[in-house]
Design a protein around this motif. Structure first.
Motif, PDB file in Angstrom:
ATOM      1  N   VAL A 188      25.214  36.938  39.326  1.00  0.00           N
ATOM      2  CA  VAL A 188      24.854  35.579  39.774  1.00  0.00           C
ATOM      3  C   VAL A 188      25.851  35.086  40.817  1.00  0.00           C
ATOM      4  CG1 VAL A 188      24.695  33.164  39.060  1.00  0.00           C
ATOM      5  CG2 VAL A 188      23.628  34.938  37.673  1.00  0.00           C
ATOM      6  N   LEU A 189      27.149  35.241  40.538  1.00  0.00           N
ATOM      7  CA  LEU A 189      28.171  34.750  41.460  1.00  0.00           C
ATOM      8  C   LEU A 189      28.158  35.520  42.776  1.00  0.00           C
ATOM      9  CD1 LEU A 189      31.160  34.215  38.989  1.00  0.00           C
ATOM     10  CD2 LEU A 189      29.810  32.449  40.103  1.00  0.00           C
ATOM     11  N   LEU A 190      28.034  36.855  42.682  1.00  0.00           N
ATOM     12  CA  LEU A 190      28.029  37.663  43.901  1.00  0.00           C
ATOM     13  C   LEU A 190      26.727  37.549  44.667  1.00  0.00           C
ATOM     14  CD1 LEU A 190      29.802  40.873  42.518  1.00  0.00           C
ATOM     15  CD2 LEU A 190      30.761  39.164  44.071  1.00  0.00           C
ATOM     16  N   GLY A 191      25.670  37.103  43.990  1.00  0.00           N
ATOM     17  CA  GLY A 191      24.364  36.953  44.648  1.00  0.00           C
ATOM     18  C   GLY A 191      24.222  35.665  45.432  1.00  0.00           C
ATOM     19  N   LEU A 192      25.169  34.757  45.288  1.00  0.00           N
ATOM     20  CA  LEU A 192      25.099  33.496  46.030  1.00  0.00           C
ATOM     21  C   LEU A 192      25.344  33.749  47.517  1.00  0.00           C
ATOM     22  CD1 LEU A 192      27.182  31.231  43.602  1.00  0.00           C
ATOM     23  CD2 LEU A 192      24.691  31.270  43.864  1.00  0.00           C
ATOM     24  N   GLN A 193      24.485  33.233  48.357  1.00  0.00           N
ATOM     25  CA  GLN A 193      24.619  33.432  49.808  1.00  0.00           C
ATOM     26  C   GLN A 193      25.528  32.350  50.391  1.00  0.00           C
ATOM     27  OE1 GLN A 193      23.242  36.208  51.266  1.00  0.00           O
ATOM     28  NE2 GLN A 193      22.733  36.689  49.129  1.00  0.00           N
ATOM     29  N   PRO A 237      32.866  33.321  50.370  1.00  0.00           N
ATOM     30  CA  PRO A 237      33.645  33.726  49.190  1.00  0.00           C
ATOM     31  C   PRO A 237      34.483  32.594  48.608  1.00  0.00           C
ATOM     32  CG  PRO A 237      33.782  35.408  50.881  1.00  0.00           C
ATOM     33  CD  PRO A 237      33.068  34.254  51.497  1.00  0.00           C
ATOM     34  N   TYR A 238      34.935  31.674  49.465  1.00  0.00           N
ATOM     35  CA  TYR A 238      35.757  30.574  48.963  1.00  0.00           C
ATOM     36  C   TYR A 238      34.932  29.564  48.171  1.00  0.00           C
ATOM     37  CZ  TYR A 238      39.753  32.350  51.491  1.00  0.00           C
ATOM     38  OH  TYR A 238      40.787  33.152  51.918  1.00  0.00           O
ATOM     39  N   VAL A 239      33.660  29.459  48.460  1.00  0.00           N
ATOM     40  CA  VAL A 239      32.782  28.616  47.640  1.00  0.00           C
ATOM     41  C   VAL A 239      32.671  29.225  46.237  1.00  0.00           C
ATOM     42  CG1 VAL A 239      30.448  27.697  47.347  1.00  0.00           C
ATOM     43  CG2 VAL A 239      31.497  27.738  49.623  1.00  0.00           C
ATOM     44  N   VAL A 240      32.494  30.546  46.187  1.00  0.00           N
ATOM     45  CA  VAL A 240      32.435  31.230  44.887  1.00  0.00           C
ATOM     46  C   VAL A 240      33.764  31.045  44.149  1.00  0.00           C
ATOM     47  CG1 VAL A 240      32.097  33.448  43.716  1.00  0.00           C
ATOM     48  CG2 VAL A 240      30.792  32.912  45.782  1.00  0.00           C
ATOM     49  N   LEU A 241      34.873  31.131  44.904  1.00  0.00           N
ATOM     50  CA  LEU A 241      36.195  30.939  44.295  1.00  0.00           C
ATOM     51  C   LEU A 241      36.286  29.569  43.638  1.00  0.00           C
ATOM     52  CD1 LEU A 241      39.191  31.844  43.892  1.00  0.00           C
ATOM     53  CD2 LEU A 241      39.668  30.769  46.100  1.00  0.00           C
ATOM     54  N   GLU A 266      35.698  42.119  44.257  1.00  0.00           N
ATOM     55  CA  GLU A 266      34.524  42.376  45.097  1.00  0.00           C
ATOM     56  C   GLU A 266      34.508  41.461  46.326  1.00  0.00           C
ATOM     57  OE1 GLU A 266      31.185  44.665  45.920  1.00  0.00           O
ATOM     58  OE2 GLU A 266      32.509  44.847  44.170  1.00  0.00           O
ATOM     59  N   LEU A 267      35.029  40.248  46.147  1.00  0.00           N
ATOM     60  CA  LEU A 267      35.076  39.292  47.262  1.00  0.00           C
ATOM     61  C   LEU A 267      36.277  39.530  48.177  1.00  0.00           C
ATOM     62  CD1 LEU A 267      34.146  36.033  45.302  1.00  0.00           C
ATOM     63  CD2 LEU A 267      32.690  37.279  46.904  1.00  0.00           C
ATOM     64  N   GLY A 268      37.144  40.457  47.813  1.00  0.00           N
ATOM     65  CA  GLY A 268      38.268  40.809  48.667  1.00  0.00           C
ATOM     66  C   GLY A 268      39.528  40.001  48.450  1.00  0.00           C
ATOM     67  N   PHE A 269      39.636  39.282  47.329  1.00  0.00           N
ATOM     68  CA  PHE A 269      40.828  38.483  47.046  1.00  0.00           C
ATOM     69  C   PHE A 269      41.917  39.363  46.421  1.00  0.00           C
ATOM     70  CE2 PHE A 269      37.562  34.953  46.419  1.00  0.00           C
ATOM     71  CZ  PHE A 269      37.735  34.459  47.698  1.00  0.00           C
ATOM     72  N   ASP A 270      43.153  39.117  46.813  1.00  0.00           N
ATOM     73  CA  ASP A 270      44.284  39.837  46.245  1.00  0.00           C
ATOM     74  C   ASP A 270      44.389  39.515  44.747  1.00  0.00           C
ATOM     75  OD1 ASP A 270      47.294  39.872  45.403  1.00  0.00           O
ATOM     76  OD2 ASP A 270      47.169  41.157  47.176  1.00  0.00           O
ATOM     77  N   PRO A 271      44.484  40.521  43.877  1.00  0.00           N
ATOM     78  CA  PRO A 271      44.535  40.255  42.421  1.00  0.00           C
ATOM     79  C   PRO A 271      45.700  39.365  42.006  1.00  0.00           C
ATOM     80  CG  PRO A 271      44.106  42.579  42.836  1.00  0.00           C
ATOM     81  CD  PRO A 271      44.436  41.969  44.163  1.00  0.00           C
ATOM     82  N   LEU A 272      46.868  39.555  42.644  1.00  0.00           N
ATOM     83  CA  LEU A 272      48.033  38.739  42.307  1.00  0.00           C
ATOM     84  C   LEU A 272      47.809  37.282  42.710  1.00  0.00           C
ATOM     85  CD1 LEU A 272      50.960  38.526  41.296  1.00  0.00           C
ATOM     86  CD2 LEU A 272      51.709  39.184  43.601  1.00  0.00           C
TER      87      LEU A 272
END
Length: 443
Positions: free
Chosen positions: A318-323, A326-330, A363-369
């Motif tokens: 659901v989160l990755l399917g939002l068009q 990435p910062y909106v999903v964040l 998946e969105l490319g954010f640094d894990p730390l």
């Protein structure tokens, strides 16, 4: 059951059970058993086999040994009278300024937070000292409550923090890097609190009047001596714990052991190291550690069933399917964590959302730390947000009768807004989180 139904039904059932007044750890475990039986055809063997493996995995996690050591360090510091001496010193130094005692509370909480890593110990110790003093000198009740609650929550973010240790254990991220990443955000929040108190009381002196002249009797030499005797010892303890980790001399667990010994030495130096203090500290450590571990087991049970039945995949899709960006999903994920913080303990939130949100962030490319530190900054708000913020109840338990729950709620709202400002600053300016880990540990 479809994965989408699992995701909605498990969380819905969990909230119903929590609102019925049942403890979080047992609620998580009971919901996990119920949906495990429903989802896997009523056979308990598979469910309890998973639970046993998860439990064994928790018991094998070496970094979690640091949890009881840091808790013991916090309890011994509380018994040593460090907070009392610090508050008296800051009271003298900042008293002549409008809002100075409120600023003193936040500064003491910041230093104490960097020494303990436990919210309860910080807030109770400072609250018992500060609340009567501030109210006696005419401070606004909501302002007093907000300073104590917000300052106390810094203990869960500024290293050494139990939350960061737990997060590192859950995600296999270096706890040393998490400590470095959380330092500047924690100090930023502390600075925002101080600026708010200074500006608000500067504009309206009735909210935080300065100390009268007759109480400012100490000479410059006396003030210097107070700073040396009250501030240097806890700073040395902070340097010993964090410095040993950053320098690579000790692991997080070994540094926690050093901190526990250092706290006992401080208590000895302040002539507070008694057999009763050691027994009380050890007993409190045992109780808190047992609570944390039981929550771990309940959270792991919930997490394993939720992920096993496809709930995590459903939320991720659901989160990755939002068009959207990435910062909106964040910010959607941050909003979910904030909402959960109104009702659930920080440890329960970590155990529930980390397995779901971490793959989405990658998946969105954010640094894990960077992402993990954002989660931890957000979770500081869980201690303040009504109706079930733990800090609110810690303060109410020790506050004078005139400091009602309604006034405490009113007092923390501006500080929750400041925490959101701090979180947004960490998102918009990533070096706030990433500068120290990069400088100390490299890319």
């Amino acid at each position: 059951m479809s994965p989408e139904f699992v995701a909605v039904a498990m969380f819905g059932t969990l909230f119903v059970v929590l609102f019925m007044g049942h403890p979080l750890a047992f609620s998580l475990g009971a919901v996990a058993v119920l949906f495990g039986l429903l989802g896997w055809g009523g056979s308990p063997d598979q469910i309890f086999g998973i639970f046993a493996n998860k439990t064994y995995g928790v018991m094998e996690e070496y970094v979690l040994v640091a949890v009881p050591l840091f808790i013991f360090m916090a309890q011994m510091l509380d018994a040593s009278g460090v907070a009392e001496k610090l508050f008296h010193t800051m009271h003298v130094l900042w008293g002549p300024v409008r809002g100075g005692l409120g600023i003193a509370v936040i500064l003491v909480c910041t230093v104490f937070a960097a020494s303990t890593g436990v919210v309860g110990a910080t807030e109770v110790a400072i609250g018992l000292l500060a609340a009567p003093n501030l109210l006696k000198r005419g401070y606004d009740i909501p302002m007093t409550a907000g300073c104590i609650c917000a300052g106390g929550t810094l203990g869960i973010l500024i290293p050494p923090s139990i939350m960061l240790v737990v997060y590192g254990g859950l995600t296999n991220i270096s706890v040393g890097k998490l400590f470095a990443a959380a330092m500047l955000p924690g100090l930023t929040l502390s600075s925002l609190y101080i600026i708010y108190v200074a500006v608000r009381c500067g504009l309206n002196p009735k909210m935080g009047p300065p100390l009268p002249k007759e109480e400012r009797t100490q000479s410059a030499k006396q003030k210097l001596g107070m700073v040396f005797t009250s501030l240097i010892p806890p700073l040395f303890l902070i340097f010993m714990v964090l410095g040993s980790i950053v320098a690579g001399i000790a692991t997080t667990t070994e540094a926690a052991g050093l901190g526990a010994i250092g706290a006992m030495l401080l208590a000895l130096a302040y002539r507070r190291l008694t057999w009763a203090a050691i027994v009380d500290s050890a007993t409190a450590t045992m109780k808190i550690t047992c609570m944390v571990m039981v929550l771990f087991l309940g959270g792991n049970a919930f997490q394993s069933i939720f992920m096993g039945l496809g709930g995590g995949d459903a939320v991720s899709s659901v989160l990755l399917g939002l068009q959207v960006s990435p910062y909106v999903v964040l910010f959607i994920m941050m909003g979910i964590v904030f909402f959960l913080g109104m009702f659930i303990d920080w440890l329960g939130i970590l155990l529930i959302v980390i397995p779901v949100f971490t793959p989405v962030a990658q998946e969105l490319g954010f640094d894990p730390l960077w992402f993990g530190t954002l989660i931890c900054v957000n979770l500081q708000m869980a201690f303040l947000t009504p109706p079930f913020g733990y800090s609110l109840f810690y303060l109410r338990g020790i506050a004078p009768p005139e400091m009602t729950m309604g006034l405490i709620y009113k007092g923390v709202i501006p500080f929750i807004c400041l925490q959101w400002i701090g979180l947004i600053a960490c998102v918009m300016y990533q070096p706030l989180i990433m500068y120290l880990p990069t400088a100390l540990f490299g890319e």
